[in-house]
Motif scaffolding. Structure first.
Motif, PDB file in Angstrom:
ATOM      1  N   TRP A 101       0.806  -1.210   0.000  1.00 32.12           N
ATOM      2  CA  TRP A 101       0.000   0.000   0.000  1.00 32.12           C
ATOM      3  C   TRP A 101       0.844   1.267   0.000  1.00 32.12           C
ATOM      4  O   TRP A 101       0.445   2.284  -0.591  1.00 32.12           O
ATOM      5  N   ARG A 102       2.004   1.230   0.631  1.00 31.94           N
ATOM      6  CA  ARG A 102       2.851   2.423   0.640  1.00 31.94           C
ATOM      7  C   ARG A 102       3.382   2.725  -0.765  1.00 31.94           C
ATOM      8  O   ARG A 102       3.364   3.873  -1.224  1.00 31.94           O
ATOM      9  N   ALA A 103       3.836   1.704  -1.459  1.00 27.72           N
ATOM     10  CA  ALA A 103       4.313   1.908  -2.833  1.00 27.72           C
ATOM     11  C   ALA A 103       3.172   2.373  -3.731  1.00 27.72           C
ATOM     12  O   ALA A 103       3.340   3.270  -4.569  1.00 27.72           O
ATOM     13  N   ASP A 104       2.007   1.762  -3.558  1.00 23.25           N
ATOM     14  CA  ASP A 104       0.858   2.146  -4.380  1.00 23.25           C
ATOM     15  C   ASP A 104       0.410   3.573  -4.082  1.00 23.25           C
ATOM     16  O   ASP A 104       0.021   4.316  -4.989  1.00 23.25           O
ATOM     17  N   LEU A 105       0.459   3.955  -2.801  1.00 24.00           N
ATOM     18  CA  LEU A 105       0.045   5.302  -2.432  1.00 24.00           C
ATOM     19  C   LEU A 105       1.021   6.339  -3.000  1.00 24.00           C
ATOM     20  O   LEU A 105       0.615   7.428  -3.417  1.00 24.00           O
ATOM     21  N   LYS A 106       2.294   5.998  -3.031  1.00 22.29           N
ATOM     22  CA  LYS A 106       3.265   6.903  -3.643  1.00 22.29           C
ATOM     23  C   LYS A 106       3.012   7.037  -5.143  1.00 22.29           C
ATOM     24  O   LYS A 106       3.162   8.132  -5.714  1.00 22.29           O
ATOM     25  N   SER A 107       2.608   5.954  -5.779  1.00 19.13           N
ATOM     26  CA  SER A 107       2.266   6.025  -7.199  1.00 19.13           C
ATOM     27  C   SER A 107       1.054   6.921  -7.422  1.00 19.13           C
ATOM     28  O   SER A 107       1.002   7.687  -8.395  1.00 19.13           O
ATOM     29  N   VAL A 108       0.091   6.831  -6.519  1.00 12.50           N
ATOM     30  CA  VAL A 108      -1.077   7.705  -6.585  1.00 12.50           C
ATOM     31  C   VAL A 108      -0.650   9.168  -6.505  1.00 12.50           C
ATOM     32  O   VAL A 108      -1.098  10.016  -7.289  1.00 12.50           O
ATOM     33  N   ALA A 109       0.224   9.478  -5.556  1.00  7.86           N
ATOM     34  CA  ALA A 109       0.675  10.857  -5.380  1.00  7.86           C
ATOM     35  C   ALA A 109       1.445  11.363  -6.602  1.00  7.86           C
ATOM     36  O   ALA A 109       1.292  12.514  -7.017  1.00  7.86           O
ATOM     37  N   ARG A 110       2.271  10.512  -7.183  1.00  7.37           N
ATOM     38  CA  ARG A 110       3.014  10.927  -8.384  1.00  7.37           C
ATOM     39  C   ARG A 110       2.065  11.182  -9.550  1.00  7.37           C
ATOM     40  O   ARG A 110       2.277  12.115 -10.339  1.00  7.37           O
ATOM     41  N   LEU A 140     -11.023   7.905  -6.394  1.00  9.47           N
ATOM     42  CA  LEU A 140     -11.114   7.654  -4.951  1.00  9.47           C
ATOM     43  C   LEU A 140     -11.317   6.169  -4.676  1.00  9.47           C
ATOM     44  O   LEU A 140     -10.727   5.616  -3.730  1.00  9.47           O
ATOM     45  N   GLU A 141     -12.127   5.508  -5.485  1.00 15.95           N
ATOM     46  CA  GLU A 141     -12.357   4.075  -5.309  1.00 15.95           C
ATOM     47  C   GLU A 141     -11.046   3.305  -5.405  1.00 15.95           C
ATOM     48  O   GLU A 141     -10.794   2.377  -4.617  1.00 15.95           O
ATOM     49  N   HIS A 142     -10.194   3.698  -6.329  1.00 10.72           N
ATOM     50  CA  HIS A 142      -8.893   3.041  -6.468  1.00 10.72           C
ATOM     51  C   HIS A 142      -8.037   3.284  -5.219  1.00 10.72           C
ATOM     52  O   HIS A 142      -7.394   2.347  -4.718  1.00 10.72           O
ATOM     53  N   VAL A 143      -8.013   4.521  -4.731  1.00 11.47           N
ATOM     54  CA  VAL A 143      -7.180   4.833  -3.564  1.00 11.47           C
ATOM     55  C   VAL A 143      -7.672   4.061  -2.340  1.00 11.47           C
ATOM     56  O   VAL A 143      -6.864   3.546  -1.551  1.00 11.47           O
ATOM     57  N   LEU A 144      -8.972   3.946  -2.168  1.00 11.45           N
ATOM     58  CA  LEU A 144      -9.504   3.188  -1.037  1.00 11.45           C
ATOM     59  C   LEU A 144      -9.110   1.711  -1.141  1.00 11.45           C
ATOM     60  O   LEU A 144      -8.816   1.064  -0.126  1.00 11.45           O
ATOM     61  N   ALA A 145      -9.081   1.181  -2.368  1.00 15.14           N
ATOM     62  CA  ALA A 145      -8.632  -0.202  -2.559  1.00 15.14           C
ATOM     63  C   ALA A 145      -7.152  -0.335  -2.228  1.00 15.14           C
ATOM     64  O   ALA A 145      -6.720  -1.344  -1.647  1.00 15.14           O
ATOM     65  N   VAL A 146      -6.364   0.672  -2.593  1.00 18.84           N
ATOM     66  CA  VAL A 146      -4.941   0.683  -2.249  1.00 18.84           C
ATOM     67  C   VAL A 146      -4.754   0.591  -0.744  1.00 18.84           C
ATOM     68  O   VAL A 146      -3.849  -0.100  -0.240  1.00 18.84           O
ATOM     69  N   LEU A 147      -5.612   1.278   0.006  1.00 12.72           N
ATOM     70  CA  LEU A 147      -5.466   1.359   1.455  1.00 12.72           C
ATOM     71  C   LEU A 147      -6.088   0.188   2.210  1.00 12.72           C
ATOM     72  O   LEU A 147      -5.975   0.116   3.438  1.00 12.72           O
ATOM     73  N   ARG A 148      -6.712  -0.726   1.516  1.00  8.13           N
ATOM     74  CA  ARG A 148      -7.352  -1.857   2.195  1.00  8.13           C
ATOM     75  C   ARG A 148      -6.380  -2.648   3.077  1.00  8.13           C
ATOM     76  O   ARG A 148      -6.729  -3.018   4.220  1.00  8.13           O
ATOM     77  N   PRO A 149      -5.154  -2.935   2.642  1.00 10.80           N
ATOM     78  CA  PRO A 149      -4.242  -3.720   3.500  1.00 10.80           C
ATOM     79  C   PRO A 149      -3.846  -3.022   4.801  1.00 10.80           C
ATOM     80  O   PRO A 149      -3.291  -3.679   5.691  1.00 10.80           O
ATOM     81  N   MET A 158     -10.427   7.837   4.183  1.00  7.81           N
ATOM     82  CA  MET A 158     -10.815   9.098   3.543  1.00  7.81           C
ATOM     83  C   MET A 158      -9.887  10.226   3.970  1.00  7.81           C
ATOM     84  O   MET A 158      -9.532  11.094   3.165  1.00  7.81           O
ATOM     85  N   GLU A 159      -9.474  10.202   5.235  1.00 11.80           N
ATOM     86  CA  GLU A 159      -8.544  11.225   5.720  1.00 11.80           C
ATOM     87  C   GLU A 159      -7.185  11.102   5.038  1.00 11.80           C
ATOM     88  O   GLU A 159      -6.551  12.110   4.703  1.00 11.80           O
ATOM     89  N   VAL A 160      -6.729   9.874   4.824  1.00 11.66           N
ATOM     90  CA  VAL A 160      -5.446   9.670   4.148  1.00 11.66           C
ATOM     91  C   VAL A 160      -5.521  10.193   2.723  1.00 11.66           C
ATOM     92  O   VAL A 160      -4.593  10.855   2.238  1.00 11.66           O
ATOM     93  N   PHE A 161      -6.618   9.921   2.040  1.00  7.87           N
ATOM     94  CA  PHE A 161      -6.790  10.434   0.677  1.00  7.87           C
ATOM     95  C   PHE A 161      -6.743  11.957   0.672  1.00  7.87           C
ATOM     96  O   PHE A 161      -6.066  12.567  -0.168  1.00  7.87           O
ATOM     97  N   ALA A 162      -7.451  12.571   1.615  1.00  8.57           N
ATOM     98  CA  ALA A 162      -7.448  14.036   1.708  1.00  8.57           C
ATOM     99  C   ALA A 162      -6.058  14.555   2.047  1.00  8.57           C
ATOM    100  O   ALA A 162      -5.614  15.584   1.513  1.00  8.57           O
ATOM    101  N   GLN A 163      -5.350  13.855   2.927  1.00  9.46           N
ATOM    102  CA  GLN A 163      -4.009  14.276   3.344  1.00  9.46           C
ATOM    103  C   GLN A 163      -3.037  14.228   2.173  1.00  9.46           C
ATOM    104  O   GLN A 163      -2.253  15.165   1.956  1.00  9.46           O
ATOM    105  N   ILE A 164      -3.056  13.144   1.418  1.00  7.73           N
ATOM    106  CA  ILE A 164      -2.158  13.008   0.273  1.00  7.73           C
ATOM    107  C   ILE A 164      -2.480  14.053  -0.789  1.00  7.73           C
ATOM    108  O   ILE A 164      -1.584  14.700  -1.349  1.00  7.73           O
ATOM    109  N   THR A 165      -3.766  14.238  -1.067  1.00  3.71           N
ATOM    110  CA  THR A 165      -4.165  15.213  -2.079  1.00  3.71           C
ATOM    111  C   THR A 165      -3.759  16.622  -1.670  1.00  3.71           C
ATOM    112  O   THR A 165      -3.256  17.408  -2.490  1.00  3.71           O
ATOM    113  N   ALA A 166      -3.944  16.958  -0.393  1.00  5.72           N
ATOM    114  CA  ALA A 166      -3.563  18.283   0.095  1.00  5.72           C
ATOM    115  C   ALA A 166      -2.049  18.476   0.017  1.00  5.72           C
ATOM    116  O   ALA A 166      -1.566  19.562  -0.354  1.00  5.72           O
TER     117      ALA A 166
END
Length: 238
Positions: A101-110, A140-149, A158-166
């Motif tokens: 999830w960390r690698a995927d979340l970084k890909s989302v941010a990039r 958002l649906e994709h990001v929530l799936a990323v965060l499932r693990p 939802m807060e993590v998504f908002a935090q990364i986007t901000a």
């Protein structure tokens, strides 16, 4: 954007905007659509900045009267919502989450950074955004799936998504501002000498130690990666 056509303090009604179809107008079929109006507004913002996007200017771009636009975008806030979600359709992810999830979340941010650099008005527009539209919901649906693990509950995800986007929006806004500042070599050298002088005065030992550390790559990509790593690697999953 200017105050032209600005909605009230309650903001845009998401049910009215996204769930209720546009009522067809009587008489001759118009030669434009909500999609065309939104695309014209996005093109203007991309080329000249968000401040030039007025209902009058957009109407001129699509060859319509200003008043005829209001049945598609009744105010400026609504137009902004449409613009943000319109470009949100570019945030397509075809691969499922990897499980890291960390690698995927970084890909989302990039992906978000590339997206916001393509549309430099977007970081400022996101400040007033409230409820995501259809295109943004797909992302958002994709990001929530990323965060499932992570095991986080729904609200925390939802807060993590908002935090990364901000974080990405703030970083890109600063990146664009820095690129536009275009400091001269002389100015940069003067700033370096100033900090060196201050650090040597004995009253700022922490600054002196920080400035004595080895330098790091200062390219926009390298800086973004360092900041992003600190943010994502430090996220708590409790």
């Amino acid at each position: 954007m200017s105050s032209e056509g600005k909605s009230g303090a309650a903001g845009v009604d998401p049910e009215q905007l996204w769930l209720r179809p546009i009522e067809p107008r009587r008489g001759r079929r118009p030669s434009f659509s909500r999609e065309a109006i939104t695309a014209a507004a996005v093109a203007l913002a991309d080329a000249e900045g968000l401040e030039v996007v007025t209902m009058r200017r957009v109407a001129a771009e699509v060859g319509a009267g200003v008043m005829s636009l209001y049945s598609y975008a009744p105010d400026k806030d609504t137009l902004l919502e449409l613009m943000v979600d319109h470009v949100g359709g570019e945030l397509t992810v075809t691969e499922p989450p990897s499980g890291d999830w960390r690698a995927d979340l970084k890909s989302v941010a990039r992906l978000q950074r590339t997206h916001m650099l393509r549309h430099p008005w977007l970081p400022a527009a996101l400040i007033t955004r409230r409820v995501p539209g259809p295109n943004t919901l797909a992302f958002l649906e994709h990001v929530l799936a990323v965060l499932r693990p992570t095991g986080l509950d729904g609200a925390a995800k939802m807060e993590v998504f908002a935090q990364i986007t901000a974080f990405v929006a703030g970083h890109v806004a600063h990146e664009i501002m820095q690129a536009g500042a275009a400091r001269s070599p002389e100015r940069a050298a003067a700033e370096g000498r100033y900090l060196a002088t201050v650090a040597a005065d004995g009253r700022h030992p922490e600054l002196a130690e920080a400035l004595s550390a080895p330098g790091r790559p200062l390219t926009p990509e390298a800086t973004f990666t360092r900041f992003l790593n600190r943010l994502v690697d430090g996220l708590d999953t409790d």
